[in-house]
Design an enzyme around this catalytic site. Structure first.
Site, mmCIF file in Angstrom:
data_model
loop_
_atom_site.group_PDB
_atom_site.id
_atom_site.type_symbol
_atom_site.label_atom_id
_atom_site.label_comp_id
_atom_site.label_asym_id
_atom_site.label_seq_id
_atom_site.Cartn_x
_atom_site.Cartn_y
_atom_site.Cartn_z
ATOM 1 C CE LYS A 131 -24.049 -28.452 2.836
ATOM 2 N NZ LYS A 131 -22.979 -29.345 3.209
ATOM 3 C CG ASP A 183 -27.437 -29.362 5.041
ATOM 4 O OD1 ASP A 183 -27.039 -28.911 6.130
ATOM 5 O OD2 ASP A 183 -26.844 -30.265 4.424
HETATM 6 O O1 C5P Z 1 -31.766 -33.534 8.460
HETATM 7 P P1 C5P Z 1 -31.423 -34.494 7.376
HETATM 8 O O2 C5P Z 1 -32.580 -35.371 6.996
HETATM 9 O O3 C5P Z 1 -30.807 -33.848 6.184
HETATM 10 O O4 C5P Z 1 -30.304 -35.436 7.963
HETATM 11 C C1 C5P Z 1 -29.887 -36.609 7.303
HETATM 12 C C2 C5P Z 1 -29.161 -37.499 8.288
HETATM 13 O O5 C5P Z 1 -27.912 -36.902 8.656
HETATM 14 C C3 C5P Z 1 -29.877 -37.728 9.599
HETATM 15 O O6 C5P Z 1 -30.755 -38.828 9.497
HETATM 16 C C4 C5P Z 1 -28.730 -38.014 10.558
HETATM 17 O O7 C5P Z 1 -28.271 -39.342 10.403
HETATM 18 C C5 C5P Z 1 -27.631 -37.132 10.029
HETATM 19 N N1 C5P Z 1 -27.544 -35.818 10.720
HETATM 20 C C6 C5P Z 1 -27.106 -35.782 12.047
HETATM 21 N N2 C5P Z 1 -27.018 -34.580 12.691
HETATM 22 C C7 C5P Z 1 -27.313 -33.438 12.041
HETATM 23 C C8 C5P Z 1 -27.744 -33.451 10.698
HETATM 24 C C9 C5P Z 1 -27.848 -34.677 10.067
HETATM 25 O O8 C5P Z 1 -26.824 -36.818 12.640
HETATM 26 N N3 C5P Z 1 -27.203 -32.278 12.682
#
Ligand code: C5P
Length: 304
Positions: free
Chosen positions: A10, A140
């Protein structure tokens, strides 16, 4: 028996990031577009009690862990726990999507693993159940399960429909090395304490452009709040952004948390010209011509 599922990368055409909440996550408004760069996840039956194994092939395999830290592994383990099954399967990832590149490659693998194992294990999960598991795995992953194009809210995991006519053609500039997403969000928070930053501000432009199939308007409306943070961590990307303007892209932006740069072309032919010009700059480890929207995880093969 084995089942293969193909899942697209994406890019974010628009990404507005609010300040972090108490849980450390940032509320987002984002427009996701799935593009035609695919990983393929193959799952095969093993003997009962053999557990999970993970193997990775393909050009991007070197940087990929093959244990429970891999999101595809975690997807398999989560599906097994929720369905009460033993997690017995051999998983192979054919990695074409670069790692830590802002293209959601790991999330694509997780979404494809859910779909593939749901088939292999015969768990016949409802769509909403798979979406719930996806949201638990990462922000994501729900979009990666969905594919095509969508508006994301919350952590990026609350999706709603976007009207999109026609296809858009892109060049992806894959920069050397990756950028860890948490580092980029932390850099954004740090920079915002120092000065006001330019950011994404034309969501209406992006949505109108997709609805009207107007690439010129889309090019003018692209935006990513994470760009100043990615550029601060990777100053070399400034040149990559300028190279897009000079090469005649309709617009360019850092994809997600970077370091991939996505350049918008007028059409497929323009994308090839643009790719040739950008390759000649010698800024990237690879330059890919892709188009969107691409469908979400799809069965590409099943056999005994
Ligand atoms: O959700 P995911 O594990 O993919 O997110 C990875 C990191 O990206 C999170 O630990 C956070 O630091 C950051 N993140 C964020 N806000 C979001 C998505 C991701 O701060 N909406």
């Amino acid at each position: 028996m084995s089942i293969a599922v193909r899942a697209p990368a994406k890019i974010n055409l628009f990404l507005a990031v609010d300040p972090p909440g108490g849980d450390g996550y940032h509320s987002l408004t984002t427009v996701f577009l799935a593009v035609s760069l695919f990983d393929t996840v193959t799952v095969s039956r093993v003997r009962a009690g053999d557990g999970l194994t993970l193997a990775v092939t393909g050009p991007e395999s070197a940087a990929v862990p093959v244990d429970s830290t891999n999101l595809a592994w975690r997807a398999a383990a989560l599906l097994a726990v929720r369905t009460g099954l033993d997690a017995d399967a051999a998983i192979t990832l054919d990695k074409q999507i670069p790692v830590a590149a802002g293209l959601a490659g790991g999330s694509a693998d997780a979404a494809a693993t859910l779909v593939a194992l749901d088939g292999l294990w015969g768990t016949a999960m409802a769509r909403e159940q798979l979406e719930e598991l996806a949201a638990e795995l990462g922000s994501d992953v729900p979009f990666c399960l969905h594919g095509n194009v969508a508006l994301g809210a919350g952590r990026g995991d609350r999706l709603s429909a976007v009207l999109s006519r026609g296809r858009t053609d892109w060049v992806l500039g894959i920069a050397l090395g990756g950028l860890p997403t948490p580092t980029v969000y932390a850099e954004l928070d740090r920079l915002r304490t120092q000065r006001p930053l330019p950011g994404a501000n034309d969501l209406t432009g992006v949505l109108t452009a997709l609805g009207r199939d107007d690439p010129e308007l889309l090019g003018r409306s692209l935006g990513n709040d994470l760009a100043p943070a990615a550029l601060s961590l990777r100053p070399d990307l400034r040149r990559a952004m300028r190279a897009g303007e000079e090469a005649g892209a309709l617009g360019q932006l850092i994809s997600g948390s970077g370091p991939t740069v996505a350049y918008l072309a007028r059409d497929a032919e323009h994308a090839i010209t643009l790719a040739a010009r950008l390759s000649a700059e010698g800024l990237f480890v690879s330059v890919r011509v892709v188009s969107g929207p691409a469908p979400g995880p799809r069965l590409s093969r099943s056999g005994r």
